[in-house]
Design a protein around this motif. Structure first.
Motif, PDB file in Angstrom:
ATOM      1  N   VAL A 220       0.836  -1.200   0.000  1.00 58.23           N
ATOM      2  CA  VAL A 220       0.000   0.000   0.000  1.00 58.23           C
ATOM      3  C   VAL A 220       0.874   1.255   0.000  1.00 58.23           C
ATOM      4  CG1 VAL A 220      -1.850   1.220   1.186  1.00 58.23           C
ATOM      5  CG2 VAL A 220      -1.820  -1.275   1.191  1.00 58.23           C
ATOM      6  N   LEU A 223       2.016   2.019  -3.474  1.00 53.90           N
ATOM      7  CA  LEU A 223       0.942   2.613  -4.254  1.00 53.90           C
ATOM      8  C   LEU A 223       0.744   4.081  -3.887  1.00 53.90           C
ATOM      9  CD1 LEU A 223      -2.246   1.228  -5.560  1.00 53.90           C
ATOM     10  CD2 LEU A 223      -2.504   3.137  -3.989  1.00 53.90           C
ATOM     11  N   LEU A 224       0.804   4.347  -2.585  1.00 55.79           N
ATOM     12  CA  LEU A 224       0.590   5.724  -2.137  1.00 55.79           C
ATOM     13  C   LEU A 224       1.648   6.661  -2.722  1.00 55.79           C
ATOM     14  CD1 LEU A 224      -0.853   7.849  -0.455  1.00 55.79           C
ATOM     15  CD2 LEU A 224       0.457   7.092   1.539  1.00 55.79           C
ATOM     16  N   HIS A 226       3.042   6.492  -5.595  1.00 60.88           N
ATOM     17  CA  HIS A 226       2.648   6.827  -6.966  1.00 60.88           C
ATOM     18  C   HIS A 226       1.525   7.859  -6.981  1.00 60.88           C
ATOM     19  CE1 HIS A 226       5.217   3.850  -8.802  1.00 60.88           C
ATOM     20  NE2 HIS A 226       4.738   2.911  -8.003  1.00 60.88           N
ATOM     21  N   VAL A 227       0.604   7.731  -6.036  1.00 62.72           N
ATOM     22  CA  VAL A 227      -0.522   8.665  -6.001  1.00 62.72           C
ATOM     23  C   VAL A 227      -0.031  10.057  -5.615  1.00 62.72           C
ATOM     24  CG1 VAL A 227      -2.733   9.173  -4.911  1.00 62.72           C
ATOM     25  CG2 VAL A 227      -2.140   6.797  -5.459  1.00 62.72           C
ATOM     26  N   LEU A 228       0.891  10.099  -4.661  1.00 62.58           N
ATOM     27  CA  LEU A 228       1.430  11.406  -4.263  1.00 62.58           C
ATOM     28  C   LEU A 228       2.263  12.003  -5.391  1.00 62.58           C
ATOM     29  CD1 LEU A 228       2.381  10.658  -0.554  1.00 62.58           C
ATOM     30  CD2 LEU A 228       0.319  11.789  -1.443  1.00 62.58           C
ATOM     31  N   ASP A 229       2.994  11.152  -6.097  1.00 63.59           N
ATOM     32  CA  ASP A 229       3.762  11.633  -7.251  1.00 63.59           C
ATOM     33  C   ASP A 229       2.846  12.262  -8.301  1.00 63.59           C
ATOM     34  OD1 ASP A 229       6.058  10.798  -6.093  1.00 63.59           O
ATOM     35  OD2 ASP A 229       6.338   9.023  -7.354  1.00 63.59           O
ATOM     36  N   ALA A 230       1.630  11.738  -8.387  1.00 60.37           N
ATOM     37  CA  ALA A 230       0.670  12.279  -9.354  1.00 60.37           C
ATOM     38  C   ALA A 230       0.172  13.656  -8.935  1.00 60.37           C
ATOM     39  CB  ALA A 230      -0.508  11.326  -9.514  1.00 60.37           C
ATOM     40  N   GLY A 231       0.388  14.000  -7.655  1.00 59.59           N
ATOM     41  CA  GLY A 231      -0.037  15.311  -7.187  1.00 59.59           C
ATOM     42  C   GLY A 231      -1.319  15.290  -6.376  1.00 59.59           C
ATOM     43  N   TYR A 232      -1.782  14.113  -6.012  1.00 48.99           N
ATOM     44  CA  TYR A 232      -3.005  14.028  -5.203  1.00 48.99           C
ATOM     45  C   TYR A 232      -2.778  14.686  -3.846  1.00 48.99           C
ATOM     46  CZ  TYR A 232      -6.714  11.857  -2.373  1.00 48.99           C
ATOM     47  OH  TYR A 232      -7.784  11.622  -1.548  1.00 48.99           O
ATOM     48  N   ARG A 233      -3.714  15.528  -3.432  1.00 47.46           N
ATOM     49  CA  ARG A 233      -3.593  16.193  -2.128  1.00 47.46           C
ATOM     50  C   ARG A 233      -4.841  16.010  -1.271  1.00 47.46           C
ATOM     51  NH1 ARG A 233       0.631  15.571  -3.549  1.00 47.46           N
ATOM     52  NH2 ARG A 233       2.300  17.038  -4.068  1.00 47.46           N
ATOM     53  N   GLY A 234      -5.705  15.113  -1.663  1.00 47.99           N
ATOM     54  CA  GLY A 234      -6.904  14.832  -0.882  1.00 47.99           C
ATOM     55  C   GLY A 234      -6.580  13.978   0.335  1.00 47.99           C
ATOM     56  N   PRO A 235      -7.601  13.579   1.060  1.00 50.24           N
ATOM     57  CA  PRO A 235      -7.360  12.796   2.273  1.00 50.24           C
ATOM     58  C   PRO A 235      -6.954  11.354   1.972  1.00 50.24           C
ATOM     59  CG  PRO A 235      -9.718  13.096   1.933  1.00 50.24           C
ATOM     60  CD  PRO A 235      -9.020  13.905   0.869  1.00 50.24           C
ATOM     61  N   LEU A 236      -6.326  10.743   2.953  1.00 46.99           N
ATOM     62  CA  LEU A 236      -6.088   9.302   2.923  1.00 46.99           C
ATOM     63  C   LEU A 236      -7.268   8.668   3.633  1.00 46.99           C
ATOM     64  CD1 LEU A 236      -2.360   9.165   4.084  1.00 46.99           C
ATOM     65  CD2 LEU A 236      -3.280   9.253   1.754  1.00 46.99           C
ATOM     66  N   GLN A 265       1.962   7.208   6.404  1.00 46.50           N
ATOM     67  CA  GLN A 265       2.521   8.524   6.104  1.00 46.50           C
ATOM     68  C   GLN A 265       4.001   8.565   6.451  1.00 46.50           C
ATOM     69  OE1 GLN A 265      -0.363  11.941   6.976  1.00 46.50           O
ATOM     70  NE2 GLN A 265      -1.307  10.230   8.048  1.00 46.50           N
TER      71      GLN A 265
END
Lengths: 598, 598
Positions: A220, A223-224, A226-236, A265
């Motif tokens: 997990v 995966l996270l 990669h999501v942060l690399d994409a620029g996601y800033r929403g909640p976990l 985190q």
């Protein structure tokens, strides 16, 4: 047609299983090897018991990884087989099951499998025994019934036939019509089982078995990233469907859940926590009791001496070599003797407590008088109190010494012997097993092994070892498969010794009692390992169990249980990494009988 | 980063879940629709409660099978969506989850999916809501995150983004590196879950979930025919690894096991059993109680009248139309009122009993006086007594009439009303669920439906309907997921009526109390179905639940619980085949609150 049932299909001791099968009208049984090993009855008596009950022993299941293996391994297999065929003669069983190899040593060579099975059948024939060869659905190279039959057919040996199992055939979706082409007299046995459909597909996996990040095996954190690399800033956000969580207290589950996100985190560098401080050893185990006599008598028999008394509380220190047990008689209810607290030696006790607190471990109220050393303590998920204590690497100028709270007894002997605590085995509440794994990994920085199943006669248990890299701290977390019977399983303290035989003899000489282990277990050990003259007899006399891995041997025996605690004596070769799990079914069955060696 | 948790991850009522999440330090929650529907709090209060607790409502999950469906279906979806967006405005939630369609109606057409999601996003935008589109791992056509993203990208709509779920991505073995190519602001939400590895492969399936032939879904009988065709003449042997059996009483398990082999032999023509005699109806249900007053008060409110008394035992007959309840005050302990026996109308009572006995059902000792009619009775696996009684098709010259044992009360009204027993719901002991299925199938000749999961706030339950082909006998077998909390769940008797509204009003007029159903449930019903003017308000007033299938509607409501029994009033359209399972989570949650309509 005659009806039969495998003993593994029923709960309880072997005699309970046989009685239940006979009463229900079965004509015969398949005896599973583990049921025999755990039984105190010699094979002749099992045979007589079956005869009295009108049961035939239709099959015996002792052998694995027999065929398609290197010749040297096969030679060892034949030696084991001879031993088992002698046992089957005593049992009066004339058919032996051989499942297709799952061993990584097995090769994809039907000719070799055929030749080796034929040799096994030659040997079996001398004993009047038939070999039934079965394809396991997860066999390494042979995993379909038609493949197994081709091998049997090629061998053309009168003592070699095939065994068909409805589960192994139907679960793979094999076409059963080909069975009609096998001559009936070459089908030596038929095992029947049904299973729910659909099998656990990804939907069932999702709906019942999700868990919090770090409790399972998915990457997990990767995966996270990669999501942060994409620029996601929403909640976990955690979305976990889990049958255990559905029943567990929401408050405790939510704490575990939040802990998992803090760690996630930390893993991706999105949050900073106080760093891990891995404990270096077990400074003490604390027993809480209202009646100290039975457990202190057992401690004395184990060689412990009472060396000090707490200056302000009803707590005695008992020592044997480097093993230290606190006996706290401050229990306010008579709920039996239990393992209530653990002292962990730490290079940075305050830092360890800070990390634990940051990860939601409840910090325990000080239970001390003003003059006592201030101790850092938190509660583990099962309620066990964990004290972080200065070890020899800690800065002595800044750290209180817990021993300072104890006054040495004037007539106490010095700590003697080479004993120390090898490991602790802690029984977890049913719904806290995954939480306990995450806690010990993340708060204490211990490494977790895979969870394994242990067959108790009255239900499956699971066990998972957590340990520091150098083995200084080893804890086995165990749990029943479900909160079925309200049984409170005991915790135990395993004491390391350099000579388990001498330690066991000393215990008995001092009036202590050990758990007896069935004769059948030693008969099996003789087939599995080579022992020096008299060695096995000594183990048998003392109830010492044996295991071996690439790193060496593990010898261990068990005391009686006092309240909810018992002790194990352990002689561990330095490289051995196990905890005797392979012997656990025999040990658990023996504990259920309530008998003790005297 | 902000942390959030889906309410489905925690146990209990919605308010318990919110409190637990807040206390553990979460910043927000995803609210699962079922948790809202089962909550007595209006959306505004849920919003206020969250605000008080410092929780943001990060996501709401109300919609399924939205996209890639026929245009007519999509128009209905948009209507539902509008309703849900209005609800979300009241909740203060600004992101809605849309999972990829699993419906058989969904087509493999990305352009259609894109267009329909864009239209949904248009609508959402009017409400200030964002749509997060997620690929379920088992989505019918869209089941990978990159596929979902391609659709979102093609729509190019500011109110449409994607939702990523670690389980759905990692469980399929998708490569997460592609996530980095999605613009972060298009990832509207991230759901995290871990899961144990390995998933249940065939080995795990085999070791934990085998069951006896007839209890599962494998064609064991078909396989056996092939083996017999091959000429096999050895025993039929059961080899069943099952976590439940490991804990259950060996004697009872062995009886189930042997029964399964008798049936298997019957199925392949290798054994003859007395033929199946399928019951034609439920003649009566018998309640056992030590204090008849509460339950007879409830029966009276339901319209039942006491019509007869047993000539020799403390048993009264209560009738309402064709529904008959026996109230037996002969309970020798005060263990509460319970459903103890069922009378099954049968064309051949003695034959039915012979088959039951041949299949190991315990034949019950006669409980009658010499002058009573001889009744054939056996015990079901859960201990319920089953009486086989003559029905109107039985040969009257040869059969005693159970009614003859009862003396009519002189002042009894004649049975009035169109009521009859629609179905019985029987709670099974945890380890007897599979056994109960096999018993009802094989002994009574009922057809079994698939087992389904029902979400109770405090743990998952399972339920499986068994029924005769014409619906004359319907029984729902239910069980908790594990013997976790020792809660004894009540059984219930569902009474069929032609007009549930009138029946519910009559009950209340007579002082009976009905289970209240939350407002949120009716708000959802309004989005799902079209109702006549005032219809929904009437259901709401009376706590009537609603479902519909291709065969028509099912309307039902529930009484208070007395001891371990409650009643359901059911208005079933002739073609409806269900039992209101979709409403069970709301009903179970309402029962946990303990509140009643007055």
């Amino acid at each position: 047609m005659r009806t039969s049932i495998a003993t593994v299909s029923l709960s309880g001791s072997l005699t309970e299983k046989l009685t239940a099968a006979a009463r229900a009208g079965f004509d015969g049984v398949e005896i599973f090897e583990n049921d025999l090993l755990a039984s105190p009855l010699p094979p002749e008596e099992i045979r007589a018991r079956c005869a009295d009950l009108g049961l035939r022993i239709d099959l015996y299941q002792p052998m694995r990884d027999i065929e398609a293996v290197p010749e040297k391994v096969h030679a060892g297999n034949l030696k084991r087989a001879r031993h088992k065929f002698e046992l089957m003669r005593r049992l009066g069983a004339d058919t032996v099951l051989v499942c297709s190899s799952v061993s990584p040593l097995a090769v994809d060579d039907d000719a070799l499998a055929t030749a080796q099975l034929a040799r096994l059948a030659d040997l079996a024939q001398e004993f009047g025994i038939r070999v039934a060869y079965e394809a396991l659905a997860w066999g390494r190279h042979v995993n379909t019934y038609d493949h197994a039959w081709r091998i049997v057919e090629a061998a053309g040996h009168p003592a070699l036939g095939t065994c068909l199992d409805s589960f192994h055939i139907l679960s793979r979706g094999s076409d059963p019509r080909g069975i009609a082409d096998i001559p009936g007299d070459r089908i030596f046995f038929l095992q029947l089982a049904d299973a729910p459909l659909p099998a656990m597909d990804v939907l069932q996996w999702s709906r019942h078995h999700r868990c919090f990040p770090g409790q399972g095996g998915l990457d997990v954190a990767g995966l996270l990233r990669h999501v942060l690399d994409a620029g996601y800033r929403g909640p976990l956000s955690l979305e976990v469907f889990n049958d255990v969580h559905r029943q567990a207290d929401a408050g405790a589950t939510a704490v575990d859940a939040h802990r998992s996100l803090l760690l996630l985190q930390e893993a991706v560098g999105a949050a900073e926590l106080p760093p891990r401080v891995v404990p270096t050893g077990i400074a003490f185990a604390e027993l809480l009791t209202a009646d100290a006599e039975p457990v202190t008598a057992l401690l004395a028999a184990l060689g412990f001496a009472r060396t000090a008394r707490h200056r302000g509380k009803p707590v005695d220190l008992w020592e044997h070599g480097a093993a230290r047990i606190l006996v706290n008689t401050g229990a306010d209810r008579r709920d039996g003797t239990r393992l209530a607290a653990i002292g962990l030696a730490s290079p940075d006790p305050a830092g360890a407590a800070r990390r634990a607190e940051a990860l939601h471990a409840p910090v325990l109220p000080c239970r001390r008088a003003p003059e006592d050393a201030p101790l850092d303590a938190v509660a583990a998920p099962d309620g066990t109190e964990l004290f972080f204590l200065a070890d020899e690497t800690s800065d002595p100028s800044r750290l209180p010494r817990w021993r300072g709270d104890f006054a040495a007894l004037p007539d106490a002997p010095g700590p003697a012997g080479a004993t120390r605590i090898d490991h602790l085995a802690l029984t977890q509440p049913w719904h806290r097993y995954d939480a306990a794994t995450l806690f010990h990994r993340s708060v204490l920085g211990l490494d977790a092994r895979e969870s394994i199943d242990l067959a108790d006669p009255y239900g499956l248990r699971r066990s998972r070892a957590v340990a520091s890299a150098d083995g200084g701290v080893r804890i086995a977390l165990t749990v029943g498969a479900a909160p079925a019977d309200g049984t409170v399983h005991a915790a135990h303290i395993a004491l390391a010794t350099d000579d388990v035989v001498a330690a066991a003899r000393a215990l008995r000489a001092a009036g202590g009692r050990l758990l007896p282990v069935p004769d059948n277990y030693y008969d099996d050990l003789a087939a599995r390992f080579a022992f020096a003259e008299g060695e096995l007899e000594t183990y048998h006399e003392l109830g010492i169990l044996y295991d071996r891995d690439a790193g060496g041997a593990f010898r261990h025996c068990y005391t009686e249980t006092v309240g909810r605690v018992f002790f194990e004596l352990v002689q561990r070769d330095p490289g051995h990494q196990g905890y005797g799990a392979v012997n656990a079914p025999v040990r658990l069955a023996a504990q259920h009988t309530g008998r003790l060696l005297r």
